[in-house]
Design an enzyme around this catalytic site. Structure first.
Site, PDB file in Angstrom:
ATOM      1  N   ASP A 156     -10.706  -4.908   4.799  1.00 47.15           N
ATOM      2  CA  ASP A 156      -9.686  -4.303   3.826  1.00 47.15           C
ATOM      3  C   ASP A 156     -10.291  -2.738   3.253  1.00 47.15           C
ATOM      4  O   ASP A 156     -11.556  -2.473   3.359  1.00 47.15           O
ATOM      5  CB  ASP A 156      -9.877  -4.562   2.653  1.00 47.15           C
ATOM      6  CG  ASP A 156     -10.259  -7.202   3.050  1.00 47.15           C
ATOM      7  OD1 ASP A 156      -9.083  -6.725   4.307  1.00 47.15           O
ATOM      8  OD2 ASP A 156     -10.021  -7.032   2.036  1.00 47.15           O
ATOM      9  N   SER A 213     -14.273  -7.801  -0.712  1.00 46.02           N
ATOM     10  CA  SER A 213     -13.363  -6.343  -1.080  1.00 46.02           C
ATOM     11  C   SER A 213     -13.960  -6.149  -2.897  1.00 46.02           C
ATOM     12  O   SER A 213     -14.268  -7.697  -3.596  1.00 46.02           O
ATOM     13  CB  SER A 213     -12.127  -6.859  -1.003  1.00 46.02           C
ATOM     14  OG  SER A 213     -11.851  -6.394   0.741  1.00 46.02           O
TER      15      SER A 213
HETATM   16  N1  DQQ Z   1     -10.929  -9.876   3.114  1.00 39.68           N
HETATM   17  C1  DQQ Z   1     -10.242 -10.385   3.413  1.00 39.68           C
HETATM   18  C2  DQQ Z   1     -10.767 -10.654   1.585  1.00 39.68           C
HETATM   19  C3  DQQ Z   1     -12.082 -10.607   1.293  1.00 39.68           C
HETATM   20  C4  DQQ Z   1     -12.231  -9.785   2.905  1.00 39.68           C
HETATM   21  C5  DQQ Z   1      -8.796 -10.173   3.034  1.00 39.68           C
HETATM   22  C6  DQQ Z   1     -13.388 -10.314   3.210  1.00 39.68           C
HETATM   23  O1  DQQ Z   1     -10.175 -11.721   0.785  1.00 39.68           O
HETATM   24  O2  DQQ Z   1     -12.606 -10.236   0.320  1.00 39.68           O
HETATM   25  O3  DQQ Z   1      -8.303  -9.439   3.872  1.00 39.68           O
HETATM   26  O4  DQQ Z   1     -13.974  -9.188   4.465  1.00 39.68           O
END
Ligand code: DQQ
Length: 504
Positions: free
Chosen positions: A29, A90
């Site tokens: 992300d 994230s």
């Molecule tokens: N990636 C997810 C999020 C999380 C992160 C979404 C973990 O919910 O925080 O792709 O790498």
């Protein structure tokens, strides 16, 4: 070992050269997007050790123009024994009275909780808050499917925060909190709750068991005097899959969001996931999304890298009340060597060559009569053994106000292990049937923009001569009003730096 990772990544012919990638290892992300005293900052979910989702760090890069980037030292590293021991997930960047502050999800023992870190004036060094986690459990009494990812803003002299979540058996949700200091948070309630049972899990509009990476904002209007609406972006998932990014238009007021419409954010399905957006100093709303790999994990591991970001997209609200997306104007600064195609009335079956390249920007306007079908092929070999087809099919009669945009990957690659699912969705057209099409091809990354709708995907051609760009009318009548293809420059001016340097 790490240098080897960069070397391998940089020599992979599938690696995009004008879409953002990590120096090596894994990227997912986009996080902490913002413009700080003129400089754009991009943080991202990052594993510098291998091209797999592991103990996630926050990578960091800066830019003066939103398209060319410098690698910066890693911003967040999982702690030895803190609430983010198993990963820094994230989150966002906010300006706390001049102090750059990150609000992110600390991951430990399979659970995530909100954490805070403060940065130096140049945003290069970060200190995690000794009080982390700043919220030490999800709301008591609520059986949640998850509790992570953050959208934080100032409102009436307070901080407000959304945390992505879901109510078990009911649907995804965004939990609303309030704070004076980003450290003590009071639960306000659920902003709104989706309905996991309303649609089938395979439906393009299924809102999921859990909303990840929620993002609430008010986009500028595409045209002066256009409609106004709030927008809530969510990434819908369940405990097995990341499904797709959706958005709701509606009104955020009085601690709730009253939805008007639910839309797909990108017609490429799960490829464009976990987007985040920010308002830049010029007032534009700019969004990046994660372009997931669509080749087997073993191929990414061997290549030494995984994951790219979309080009920055400017998002506005159109007169149709939907989001319009277009690459920010700065993307055009990467163009060189234009090839201008022959325009005019199209003859059925006659192919028009529109240039060639592995990294190109194709821009054209075509007017389709009701029932017309036009195909644009990219990454095409001279013998058609490999080719990726973007198809525009205008409806007839009652459907003449829409064009079906299809991505046909059935012949994109000779590699049988690569995903070849078709992607499709509807694009609005005016009475003259005109479609403004923009196709960004960048090695394995592909983004299509058609009358404000976006479709991101990945393609992995195997042949060195999979370079051609062509247009053909396959059915009905159409006129090509303009067509130009540019070869695109690399956004990295020097060797990539892998942070931090780790042994073994
Ligand atoms: N990636 C997810 C999020 C999380 C992160 C979404 C973990 O919910 O925080 O792709 O790498």
């Amino acid at each position: 070992m790490n240098e080897d990772l960069v070397e391998r990544a940089e020599s992979d012919p599938q690696r995009p050269r004008y879409h953002f990638t990590a120096p090596g290892g894994w990227l997912n992300d986009p996080n902490g997007l913002g413009q700080w005293q003129g400089t754009y900052h991009l943080f991202y979910q990052y594993n510098p050790h291998a091209a797999v989702h592991g103990r996630i760090h926050w990578g960091h890069a800066t830019s003066q123009d939103l398209v060319t980037w410098n690698d910066e030292p890693v911003a967040l590293v999982p702690s030895d024994d803190g609430p983010d021991r198993d990963g820094c997930w994230s989150g966002v960047l906010v300006d706390d009275q001049g102090t750059p502050t990150l609000v992110y999800s600390g991951n430990r023992d399979g659970r995530q909780l909100p954490c805070v870190a403060t940065g130096s004036a140049d945003l290069r060094t970060w200190v995690t808050d000794p009080g982390n986690p700043v919220i030490d459990h999800p709301p008591p009494g609520l059986d949640v499917t998850g509790f992570r990812d953050h959208c934080v803003w100032r409102e009436s002299g307070h901080w407000r925060q959304l945390v992505g979540s879901g109510v078990t058996g009911v649907g995804g949700t965004a939990l609303l909190y309030d704070s004076d200091d980003l450290r003590e948070w009071r639960l306000v309630g659920t902003l709104l709750v989706g309905d996991t049972n309303e649609r089938d899990r395979t439906d393009d509009y299924w809102t999921g068991d859990m909303w990840e990476c929620v993002d609430l904002f008010r986009p500028p209007s595409l045209e002066p005097g256009g409609p106004a609406s709030d927008v809530l972006v969510l990434s819908a998932c369940d405990d097995v899959s990341l499904h797709h990014a959706l958005y709701l238009t509606g009104t955020y007021a009085g601690d709730h969001f009253d939805p008007v419409a639910l839309e797909r954010l990108d017609l490429g399905g799960s490829c464009f996931y976990a987007p985040q957006s920010f308002t830049d100093e010029g007032g534009r709303r700019v969004m990046f999304g994660w372009l997931q790999e669509e080749r087997p994990e073993a191929s990414s591991v061997a290549a030494g890298w995984a994951g790219a970001l979309s080009v920055p997209r400017e998002v506005t609200l159109g007169v149709d009340g939907a989001l319009w997306q277009a690459p920010v104007r700065e993307v055009a600064s990467l163009r060189s060597e234009p090839v201008v195609g022959a325009v005019g009335v199209l003859d059925q079956g006659r192919r028009i060559a529109l240039g060639s390249g592995v990294a190109v920007d194709v821009e054209l306007v075509v007017r389709l009569e009701p029932g017309a079908v036009v195909e644009v092929a990219v990454r095409a070999t001279p013998d058609d053994e490999e080719r990726t087809v973007i198809r525009l099919a205008r409806g007839t009669a009652d459907d003449a106000g829409q064009v079906r945009l299809e991505l046909d990957r059935s012949r994109s690659t000779l590699d049988p292990a690569v995903e070849a699912l078709e992607r499709q969705g509807l694009v609005p057209v005016g009475l003259d049937g005109s479609v403004a099409l923009r196709v960004l091809v960048d090695h394995s990354a592909l983004e299509v923009f058609a009358n404000g709708r976006a479709l991101a995907s990945r393609t992995y051609p195997t042949r060195d001569d999979a370079l051609g760009v062509q247009l053909v009318l396959t059915s009905g009548s159409a006129v090509l009003d303009s067509a130009t293809t540019w070869v695109m420059r690399d956004i990295w001016s020097g060797p990539r730096t892998l942070w931090p340097s780790v042994d073994g």
